[in-house]
Design a protein around this motif. Structure first.
Motif, PDB file in Angstrom:
ATOM      1  N   ALA A 103       0.847  -1.194   0.000  1.00  0.00           N
ATOM      2  CA  ALA A 103       0.000   0.000   0.000  1.00  0.00           C
ATOM      3  C   ALA A 103       0.879   1.238   0.000  1.00  0.00           C
ATOM      4  CB  ALA A 103      -0.889  -0.009   1.245  1.00  0.00           C
ATOM      5  N   SER A 104       0.338   2.333  -0.492  1.00  0.00           N
ATOM      6  CA  SER A 104       1.071   3.592  -0.433  1.00  0.00           C
ATOM      7  C   SER A 104       0.088   4.743  -0.255  1.00  0.00           C
ATOM      8  CB  SER A 104       1.915   3.805  -1.691  1.00  0.00           C
ATOM      9  OG  SER A 104       1.093   4.048  -2.801  1.00  0.00           O
ATOM     10  N   GLU A 105       0.538   5.756   0.449  1.00  0.00           N
ATOM     11  CA  GLU A 105      -0.253   6.962   0.637  1.00  0.00           C
ATOM     12  C   GLU A 105      -0.242   7.766  -0.659  1.00  0.00           C
ATOM     13  OE1 GLU A 105      -1.981   8.204   3.231  1.00  0.00           O
ATOM     14  OE2 GLU A 105      -1.556   6.484   4.503  1.00  0.00           O
ATOM     15  N   GLY A 106      -1.303   8.476  -0.920  1.00  0.00           N
ATOM     16  CA  GLY A 106      -1.348   9.361  -2.075  1.00  0.00           C
ATOM     17  C   GLY A 106      -0.461  10.575  -1.863  1.00  0.00           C
ATOM     18  N   LEU A 107       0.096  11.084  -2.941  1.00  0.00           N
ATOM     19  CA  LEU A 107       0.944  12.274  -2.867  1.00  0.00           C
ATOM     20  C   LEU A 107       0.153  13.553  -3.148  1.00  0.00           C
ATOM     21  CD1 LEU A 107       4.090  10.941  -4.753  1.00  0.00           C
ATOM     22  CD2 LEU A 107       3.673  11.042  -2.288  1.00  0.00           C
ATOM     23  N   PHE A 108      -1.019  13.433  -3.741  1.00  0.00           N
ATOM     24  CA  PHE A 108      -1.895  14.570  -4.030  1.00  0.00           C
ATOM     25  C   PHE A 108      -1.142  15.691  -4.737  1.00  0.00           C
ATOM     26  CE2 PHE A 108      -3.771  12.270  -0.483  1.00  0.00           C
ATOM     27  CZ  PHE A 108      -5.054  12.059  -0.950  1.00  0.00           C
ATOM     28  N   ILE A 109      -0.373  15.320  -5.744  1.00  0.00           N
ATOM     29  CA  ILE A 109       0.440  16.272  -6.494  1.00  0.00           C
ATOM     30  C   ILE A 109      -0.430  17.364  -7.116  1.00  0.00           C
ATOM     31  CG2 ILE A 109       1.969  16.538  -8.500  1.00  0.00           C
ATOM     32  CD1 ILE A 109       3.333  14.998  -6.239  1.00  0.00           C
ATOM     33  N   LEU A 110      -1.447  16.977  -7.857  1.00  0.00           N
ATOM     34  CA  LEU A 110      -2.290  17.966  -8.535  1.00  0.00           C
ATOM     35  C   LEU A 110      -3.134  18.763  -7.551  1.00  0.00           C
ATOM     36  CD1 LEU A 110      -3.465  15.871 -11.619  1.00  0.00           C
ATOM     37  CD2 LEU A 110      -1.661  17.587 -11.519  1.00  0.00           C
ATOM     38  N   ALA A 111      -3.683  18.086  -6.560  1.00  0.00           N
ATOM     39  CA  ALA A 111      -4.506  18.788  -5.567  1.00  0.00           C
ATOM     40  C   ALA A 111      -3.691  19.835  -4.823  1.00  0.00           C
ATOM     41  CB  ALA A 111      -5.112  17.782  -4.584  1.00  0.00           C
ATOM     42  N   ARG A 112      -2.497  19.462  -4.393  1.00  0.00           N
ATOM     43  CA  ARG A 112      -1.651  20.417  -3.671  1.00  0.00           C
ATOM     44  C   ARG A 112      -1.196  21.546  -4.584  1.00  0.00           C
ATOM     45  NH1 ARG A 112       2.446  16.252  -1.534  1.00  0.00           N
ATOM     46  NH2 ARG A 112       3.830  18.033  -1.671  1.00  0.00           N
ATOM     47  N   ALA A 113      -0.853  21.237  -5.830  1.00  0.00           N
ATOM     48  CA  ALA A 113      -0.392  22.262  -6.765  1.00  0.00           C
ATOM     49  C   ALA A 113      -1.488  23.278  -7.058  1.00  0.00           C
ATOM     50  CB  ALA A 113       0.088  21.616  -8.063  1.00  0.00           C
ATOM     51  N   ALA A 114      -2.737  22.829  -7.069  1.00  0.00           N
ATOM     52  CA  ALA A 114      -3.862  23.714  -7.367  1.00  0.00           C
ATOM     53  C   ALA A 114      -4.513  24.269  -6.098  1.00  0.00           C
ATOM     54  CB  ALA A 114      -4.894  22.959  -8.197  1.00  0.00           C
ATOM     55  N   ASN A 115      -3.905  23.985  -4.939  1.00  0.00           N
ATOM     56  CA  ASN A 115      -4.453  24.428  -3.654  1.00  0.00           C
ATOM     57  C   ASN A 115      -5.885  23.944  -3.442  1.00  0.00           C
ATOM     58  OD1 ASN A 115      -2.110  25.850  -2.803  1.00  0.00           O
ATOM     59  ND2 ASN A 115      -2.664  27.498  -4.202  1.00  0.00           N
ATOM     60  N   LEU A 116      -6.123  22.682  -3.796  1.00  0.00           N
ATOM     61  CA  LEU A 116      -7.420  22.054  -3.604  1.00  0.00           C
ATOM     62  C   LEU A 116      -7.349  21.125  -2.400  1.00  0.00           C
ATOM     63  CD1 LEU A 116      -8.190  21.109  -7.306  1.00  0.00           C
ATOM     64  CD2 LEU A 116      -9.176  22.997  -5.994  1.00  0.00           C
ATOM     65  N   PRO A 117      -8.482  20.817  -1.784  1.00  0.00           N
ATOM     66  CA  PRO A 117      -8.446  19.887  -0.649  1.00  0.00           C
ATOM     67  C   PRO A 117      -8.064  18.489  -1.112  1.00  0.00           C
ATOM     68  CG  PRO A 117     -10.713  20.445  -1.219  1.00  0.00           C
ATOM     69  CD  PRO A 117      -9.820  21.309  -2.066  1.00  0.00           C
ATOM     70  N   LYS A 118      -7.350  17.766  -0.251  1.00  0.00           N
ATOM     71  CA  LYS A 118      -6.958  16.391  -0.566  1.00  0.00           C
ATOM     72  C   LYS A 118      -8.160  15.495  -0.306  1.00  0.00           C
ATOM     73  CE  LYS A 118      -2.285  17.183   1.105  1.00  0.00           C
ATOM     74  NZ  LYS A 118      -1.319  16.780   2.109  1.00  0.00           N
ATOM     75  N   LYS A 119      -8.681  14.889  -1.349  1.00  0.00           N
ATOM     76  CA  LYS A 119      -9.815  13.983  -1.216  1.00  0.00           C
ATOM     77  C   LYS A 119      -9.498  12.691  -1.938  1.00  0.00           C
ATOM     78  CE  LYS A 119     -13.513  17.350  -0.905  1.00  0.00           C
ATOM     79  NZ  LYS A 119     -14.752  17.825  -1.486  1.00  0.00           N
ATOM     80  N   ARG A 120      -9.743  11.598  -1.261  1.00  0.00           N
ATOM     81  CA  ARG A 120      -9.540  10.282  -1.877  1.00  0.00           C
ATOM     82  C   ARG A 120     -10.724   9.961  -2.772  1.00  0.00           C
ATOM     83  NH1 ARG A 120      -6.238   8.760   2.179  1.00  0.00           N
ATOM     84  NH2 ARG A 120      -4.399   7.765   1.343  1.00  0.00           N
ATOM     85  N   LYS A 121     -10.440   9.310  -3.866  1.00  0.00           N
ATOM     86  CA  LYS A 121     -11.482   8.812  -4.747  1.00  0.00           C
ATOM     87  C   LYS A 121     -11.704   7.341  -4.412  1.00  0.00           C
ATOM     88  CE  LYS A 121     -11.722  12.596  -7.014  1.00  0.00           C
ATOM     89  NZ  LYS A 121     -12.781  13.516  -6.751  1.00  0.00           N
ATOM     90  N   GLY A 122     -12.935   6.986  -4.081  1.00  0.00           N
ATOM     91  CA  GLY A 122     -13.208   5.605  -3.746  1.00  0.00           C
ATOM     92  C   GLY A 122     -12.629   5.242  -2.397  1.00  0.00           C
ATOM     93  N   LYS A 123     -12.606   3.965  -2.108  1.00  0.00           N
ATOM     94  CA  LYS A 123     -12.103   3.499  -0.828  1.00  0.00           C
ATOM     95  C   LYS A 123     -10.701   2.928  -0.994  1.00  0.00           C
ATOM     96  CE  LYS A 123     -16.537   2.470   1.185  1.00  0.00           C
ATOM     97  NZ  LYS A 123     -17.392   1.450   1.808  1.00  0.00           N
ATOM     98  N   VAL A 124      -9.765   3.460  -0.253  1.00  0.00           N
ATOM     99  CA  VAL A 124      -8.415   2.937  -0.231  1.00  0.00           C
ATOM    100  C   VAL A 124      -8.098   2.645   1.215  1.00  0.00           C
ATOM    101  CG1 VAL A 124      -5.991   3.417  -0.668  1.00  0.00           C
ATOM    102  CG2 VAL A 124      -7.721   4.269  -2.244  1.00  0.00           C
TER     103      VAL A 124
END
Length: 127
Positions: A103-124
């Motif tokens: 397993a690995s944690e998401g890096l949220f590259i695009l979300a962080r770059a766009a100053n958007l909240p980090k939201k998971r898609k689906g269940k991980v």
């Protein structure tokens, strides 16, 4: 009573405004800034160097894309993370074995770059 026309030149008002040169220039600038931040964030985490940040023009919108040439939802896993999984693989001699992909944690590259909240898609599930 006055009537308000919601079309300009046969186009919806929102589309007409979105296509104005000044609006498109502002979108280009914003996309460049987000893409530059995304590239810097991706470089901090690059391991094998397969993933890239790309930009693309839509009909009206501008896009910043996390792309990974490996496919198999690799870019999705980079952005949102992934749960541990087991994959059956075949060796050159024809025998099979079970490979555990951790397993690995998401890096949220695009979300962080766009100053958007980090939201998971689906269940991980990361246990």
């Amino acid at each position: 009573m006055a009537e308000i026309e919601d079309k300009v030149g046969g186009k919806k008002l929102e589309e007409y405004i979105a296509r104005l040169r000044g609006v498109q220039d502002t979108l280009d600038e914003a996309r460049f800034e987000v893409a530059a931040r995304a590239e810097a964030l991706l470089l901090q985490h690059r391991q094998e160097g397969h993933a890239t940040i790309d930009v693309e023009d839509g009909r009206i919108d501008k896009y910043v894309i996390l792309d990974d040439e490996r496919g198999k939802d690799a870019a999705l896993s980079i952005e949102y993370g992934r749960a541990e999984s087991n994959v059956v693989k075949k060796r050159k001699d024809g025998t099979t074995y079970l490979d555990v992909i951790p397993a690995s944690e998401g890096l949220f590259i695009l979300a962080r770059a766009a100053n958007l909240p980090k939201k998971r898609k689906g269940k991980v599930h990361l246990d």
